[in-house]
Enzyme design. Structure first.
Site, PDB file in Angstrom:
ATOM      1  N   GLY A  12       0.771  -1.247   0.000  1.00 17.88           N
ATOM      2  CA  GLY A  12       0.000   0.000   0.000  1.00 17.88           C
ATOM      3  C   GLY A  12       0.800   1.294   0.000  1.00 17.88           C
ATOM      4  O   GLY A  12       0.346   2.298   0.549  1.00 17.88           O
ATOM      5  N   MET A  90      -4.672  -7.304  -6.615  1.00 14.59           N
ATOM      6  CA  MET A  90      -4.150  -8.422  -7.392  1.00 14.59           C
ATOM      7  C   MET A  90      -5.231  -9.275  -8.064  1.00 14.59           C
ATOM      8  O   MET A  90      -4.918 -10.329  -8.613  1.00 14.59           O
ATOM      9  CB  MET A  90      -3.262  -9.305  -6.505  1.00 14.59           C
ATOM     10  CG  MET A  90      -2.037  -8.582  -5.970  1.00 14.59           C
ATOM     11  SD  MET A  90      -1.073  -7.754  -7.259  1.00 14.59           S
ATOM     12  CE  MET A  90      -0.306  -9.184  -8.023  1.00 14.59           C
ATOM     13  N   ASN A 107      -6.065   2.344 -12.649  1.00  8.21           N
ATOM     14  CA  ASN A 107      -5.019   1.435 -12.176  1.00  8.21           C
ATOM     15  C   ASN A 107      -3.669   2.079 -12.429  1.00  8.21           C
ATOM     16  O   ASN A 107      -3.543   2.943 -13.295  1.00  8.21           O
ATOM     17  CB  ASN A 107      -5.109   0.110 -12.932  1.00  8.21           C
ATOM     18  CG  ASN A 107      -4.095  -0.906 -12.453  1.00  8.21           C
ATOM     19  OD1 ASN A 107      -3.873  -1.053 -11.246  1.00  8.21           O
ATOM     20  ND2 ASN A 107      -3.448  -1.592 -13.382  1.00  8.21           N
ATOM     21  N   HIS A 109       0.361   1.000 -13.303  1.00 13.51           N
ATOM     22  CA  HIS A 109       1.164  -0.140 -13.756  1.00 13.51           C
ATOM     23  C   HIS A 109       2.626   0.287 -13.840  1.00 13.51           C
ATOM     24  O   HIS A 109       2.921   1.360 -14.368  1.00 13.51           O
ATOM     25  CB  HIS A 109       0.651  -0.604 -15.128  1.00 13.51           C
ATOM     26  CG  HIS A 109       1.370  -1.806 -15.623  1.00 13.51           C
ATOM     27  ND1 HIS A 109       1.160  -3.063 -15.102  1.00 13.51           N
ATOM     28  CD2 HIS A 109       2.330  -1.953 -16.566  1.00 13.51           C
ATOM     29  CE1 HIS A 109       1.964  -3.926 -15.705  1.00 13.51           C
ATOM     30  NE2 HIS A 109       2.676  -3.268 -16.593  1.00 13.51           N
TER      31      HIS A 109
HETATM   32  C1  GRF Z   1       3.006  -1.082  -7.763  1.00  5.90           C
HETATM   33  O1  GRF Z   1       4.209  -1.436  -8.356  1.00  5.90           O
HETATM   34  C2  GRF Z   1       1.963  -0.815  -8.828  1.00  5.90           C
HETATM   35  O2  GRF Z   1       2.512  -0.271  -9.990  1.00  5.90           O
HETATM   36  C3  GRF Z   1       1.407  -2.186  -9.102  1.00  5.90           C
HETATM   37  O3  GRF Z   1       1.378  -2.810  -7.842  1.00  5.90           O
HETATM   38  C4  GRF Z   1       2.364  -2.230  -6.993  1.00  5.90           C
HETATM   39  C5  GRF Z   1       1.654  -1.776  -5.764  1.00  5.90           C
HETATM   40  O4  GRF Z   1       2.546  -1.315  -4.781  1.00  5.90           O
HETATM   41  N1  GRF Z   1       0.105  -2.109  -9.719  1.00  5.90           N
HETATM   42  P1  GRF Z   1       1.991  -0.685  -3.450  1.00  5.90           P
HETATM   43  O5  GRF Z   1       1.137  -1.750  -2.761  1.00  5.90           O
HETATM   44  O6  GRF Z   1       1.187   0.527  -3.797  1.00  5.90           O
HETATM   45  O7  GRF Z   1       3.205  -0.352  -2.649  1.00  5.90           O
END
Ligand code: GRF
Length: 201
Positions: A12, A90, A107, A109
């Site tokens: 997060g 996920m 989203n 990425h």
């Molecule tokens: C990030 O690398 C984002 O690009 C991908 O998932 C990861 C999430 O990281 N979709 P976090 O939980 O926000 O630290």
């Protein structure tokens, strides 16, 4: 002021960046709920520390992806969420979810889409030998990381980069552009025309 619903499965850090942007007035909105499919997601702790309502929804209690998403959508609707923000969530969303929140799901990425969609994008970028990668905020459609692109930021790939070191530098940029994209949405400045997103005045 928009109501934001964040969905997160992991640590997060993007959620944290959004929390801070809201606090500092860089996002004119409120995080109304943080939903997770993972009871141990550190994202849930971050939300609680920020006095934000959280909801863990256990996938095993539902027959199908759509049934699960019906429960998620119900929670989001109860909170009158205007924008759904996927922050390390996920699970693939069902067509039902995407239809209900059409053009209202974002989203982030960790690559410059359409290059390297799917999991472990930073590893794929290194293996492919690209000199530049980065991150992309996009609207979510039925495909995997395929929806209209809102913002992107480039990050140089260094000769000695590992998956981890590249991921870390990309992450710093994610934390900048995700709040920016949410603020643009909040201001009603994102205009979608087909595959393209234009940023209005
Ligand atoms: C990030 O690398 C984002 O690009 C991908 O998932 C990861 C999430 O990281 N979709 P976090 O939980 O926000 O630290």
């Amino acid at each position: 002021m928009i109501n934001i619903g964040v969905m997160a499965s992991g640590r997060g850090t993007n959620l944290q960046a959004i929390i801070e942007a809201v606090e500092e007035g860089r996002i004119e909105g409120k995080i109304s709920i943080v939903i997770s499919d993972n009871p141990d997601a550190y994202a849930l702790k971050r939300a609680e520390q920020n006095n934000t309502e959280t909801q863990y929804i256990n996938f095993k209690e539902y027959k199908s992806r759509e049934d699960y998403d019906k429960k998620v959508v119900k929670c989001l609707k109860e909170k009158e969420v205007d924008l759904v923000v996927l922050a390390g969530y996920m699970r693939i969303l069902s067509p039902y979810f995407i239809k209900v929140y059409k053009n209202k799901i974002m989203n982030i990425h960790p690559a410059l889409l359409p290059s390297f969609p799917g999991l472990r994008a930073q590893k794929k970028a290194i293996e492919c030998g690209v000199k530049i990668s980065g991150c992309t905020v996009h609207f979510v459609d039925e495909g995997v990381d395929s929806g209209p692109i809102i913002l992107q930021k480039a990050v140089e790939v260094r000769d000695d980069d590992t998956e981890e070191s590249l991921a870390e530098r990309i992450l710093q940029e994610e934390h900048q552009i995700y709040p920016q994209a949410i603020q643009l949405f909040s201001q009603g400045r994102l205009i979608i025309k087909g595959r393209k997103v234009f940023i209005g005045e």
